[in-house]
Design an enzyme around this catalytic site. Structure first.
Site, PDB file in Angstrom:
ATOM      1  N   PRO A   1       0.761  -1.242   0.000  1.00  0.00           N
ATOM      2  CA  PRO A   1       0.000   0.000   0.000  1.00  0.00           C
ATOM      3  C   PRO A   1       0.795   1.298   0.000  1.00  0.00           C
ATOM      4  O   PRO A   1       0.945   1.921   1.033  1.00  0.00           O
ATOM      5  CB  PRO A   1      -0.851  -0.106   1.274  1.00  0.00           C
ATOM      6  CG  PRO A   1      -0.129  -1.049   2.157  1.00  0.00           C
ATOM      7  CD  PRO A   1       0.765  -1.854   1.322  1.00  0.00           C
ATOM      8  N   GLU A   2       1.275   1.763  -1.131  1.00  0.00           N
ATOM      9  CA  GLU A   2       1.620   3.177  -1.268  1.00  0.00           C
ATOM     10  C   GLU A   2       0.554   3.771  -2.188  1.00  0.00           C
ATOM     11  O   GLU A   2      -0.346   3.056  -2.635  1.00  0.00           O
ATOM     12  CB  GLU A   2       3.049   3.362  -1.800  1.00  0.00           C
ATOM     13  CG  GLU A   2       4.067   2.844  -0.790  1.00  0.00           C
ATOM     14  CD  GLU A   2       5.498   3.325  -0.980  1.00  0.00           C
ATOM     15  OE1 GLU A   2       5.703   4.369  -1.615  1.00  0.00           O
ATOM     16  OE2 GLU A   2       6.398   2.640  -0.472  1.00  0.00           O
TER      17      GLU A   2
ATOM     18  N   LYS B   1      -3.089   7.660   0.440  1.00  0.00           N
ATOM     19  CA  LYS B   1      -3.319   6.252   0.760  1.00  0.00           C
ATOM     20  C   LYS B   1      -4.747   6.008   1.230  1.00  0.00           C
ATOM     21  O   LYS B   1      -5.043   4.944   1.761  1.00  0.00           O
ATOM     22  CB  LYS B   1      -2.296   5.802   1.813  1.00  0.00           C
ATOM     23  CG  LYS B   1      -0.855   5.948   1.324  1.00  0.00           C
ATOM     24  CD  LYS B   1       0.160   5.817   2.436  1.00  0.00           C
ATOM     25  CE  LYS B   1       1.534   6.256   1.936  1.00  0.00           C
ATOM     26  NZ  LYS B   1       2.504   6.368   3.048  1.00  0.00           N
TER      27      LYS B   1
ATOM     28  N   ARG C   1      10.974   4.114  10.872  1.00  0.00           N
ATOM     29  CA  ARG C   1      10.879   3.410   9.576  1.00  0.00           C
ATOM     30  C   ARG C   1      12.287   3.153   9.070  1.00  0.00           C
ATOM     31  O   ARG C   1      13.232   3.847   9.437  1.00  0.00           O
ATOM     32  CB  ARG C   1      10.110   4.258   8.552  1.00  0.00           C
ATOM     33  CG  ARG C   1       8.732   4.701   8.989  1.00  0.00           C
ATOM     34  CD  ARG C   1       7.806   3.542   9.330  1.00  0.00           C
ATOM     35  NE  ARG C   1       7.602   2.638   8.220  1.00  0.00           N
ATOM     36  CZ  ARG C   1       6.717   2.842   7.246  1.00  0.00           C
ATOM     37  NH1 ARG C   1       5.951   3.903   7.260  1.00  0.00           N
ATOM     38  NH2 ARG C   1       6.590   1.982   6.275  1.00  0.00           N
TER      39      ARG C   1
END
Length: 269
Positions: free
Chosen positions: A2-3, A52, A258
């Site tokens: 999911p980008e 998103k 991240r």
DNA sequence: TCCTTATGTACAA
DNA sequence: TGTACCTAAGGAC
């Protein structure tokens, strides 16, 4: 997956298979049952993506707001739909197709006003025709935060995730730790223009490819490779492997919880 | 069978 | 900054 490119592709695919047809809406998992009951038999009238966030429009002003988060997945198939497993949060089914949603961070029925509030807190999306890159640069150019963190901030720019962030900084030779306010207008223009092209191709192919033709293994005289997330990339999840351009070891570090990846030689600006 | 990991975000301290 | 949440795949035993 999911980008932003994934979400825009999903908007297209939901629309292709379900708009204008009577649709059964169910929540086999049970967490969306009440809302699903309100929509059963309603037509899907339109779909929309911003960053998103995915919106499925029913009737005049009812929306299902979906955010996949890190784990969310969507599976399309042709009718007849198989018995759903117990993790299916949302299933749409019509005479020809079904689609299952699993593991989303968000799946909720929202009004027009609530939907608008979500748009209002998101930055410009390179995949939307109404996007204003100057609005993003206004924030970037005022910020002491690193460009790597700013590209992941959905209030600054919507739809870029960890893969596009790493790859676009590599493609422009930009050190991920540079402050936003040190990014020049020309650099921002180049980053934005590149993101528009890369993400459009991502929607088309449903995967992220960022390696220029002249740097493919064939062009560089090296054996072909397969990157394990499905696309061809320069740095994402390639820590300790040699850079495709200069053979320096790709580095990785934690940045705001991240994983960041970059080439310390190529990204020196 | 257990552990780790993941393309994300929100909230508490 | 740390933690919680959602799911599934792959690897180590």
């Amino acid at each position: 997956m999911p980008e932003g490119h994934t979400i825009h592709r999903l908007a297209q695919d939901y629309a292709t298979r379900f708009t204008g047809t009577p649709t059964r809406v169910t929540s086999p998992q049970g967490k969306f049952t009440d809302a699903a009951a309100l929509l059963t038999g309603a037509e899907l009238t339109r779909t929309e993506a911003h960053g998103k966030h995915l919106f499925l429009g029913f009737r005049a002003a009812d929306w299902i707001h979906i955010h996949l988060g890190l784990f969310g997945k969507v599976t399309f198939g042709d009718a007849p739909a198989p018995p759903p497993t117990d993790t299916v949060r949302l299933r749409l089914a019509n005479a020809t197709s079904y689609v299952d949603l699993r593991g989303p961070t968000t799946c909720a029925l929202v009004t027009d006003a609530e939907k608008q509030a979500i748009h209002d807190r998101l930055g410009p999306d390179p995949l939307r025709p109404d996007a204003d890159p100057a609005a993003a640069y206004a924030r970037v150019s005022r910020s002491r935060t690193t460009i790597a963190a700013l590209l992941m901030d959905q209030k600054v720019i919507a739809g870029v995730g960890n893969v596009y962030r790493a790859e676009v900084l590599f493609r422009h030779g930009i050190d991920p730790y540079r402050a936003g306010r040190d990014i020049t207008p020309a650099e921002w223009d180049a980053i934005w223009t590149d993101l528009v092209a890369l993400m459009r191709e991502g929607v088309r192919n449903n995967r992220i490819d960022t390696v220029r033709p002249e740097h493919t293994p064939h062009a560089m005289g090296r054996p072909p490779r397969v990157d394990d997330h499905g696309g061809e990339v320069y740095v994402y999840r390639r820590a300790t492997l040699p850079c495709h351009v200069c053979t320096t070891e790709i580095r990785t570090a934690d940045l705001a919880a991240r994983n960041l990846f970059w080439c310390p030689t190529c990204q020196n600006r």
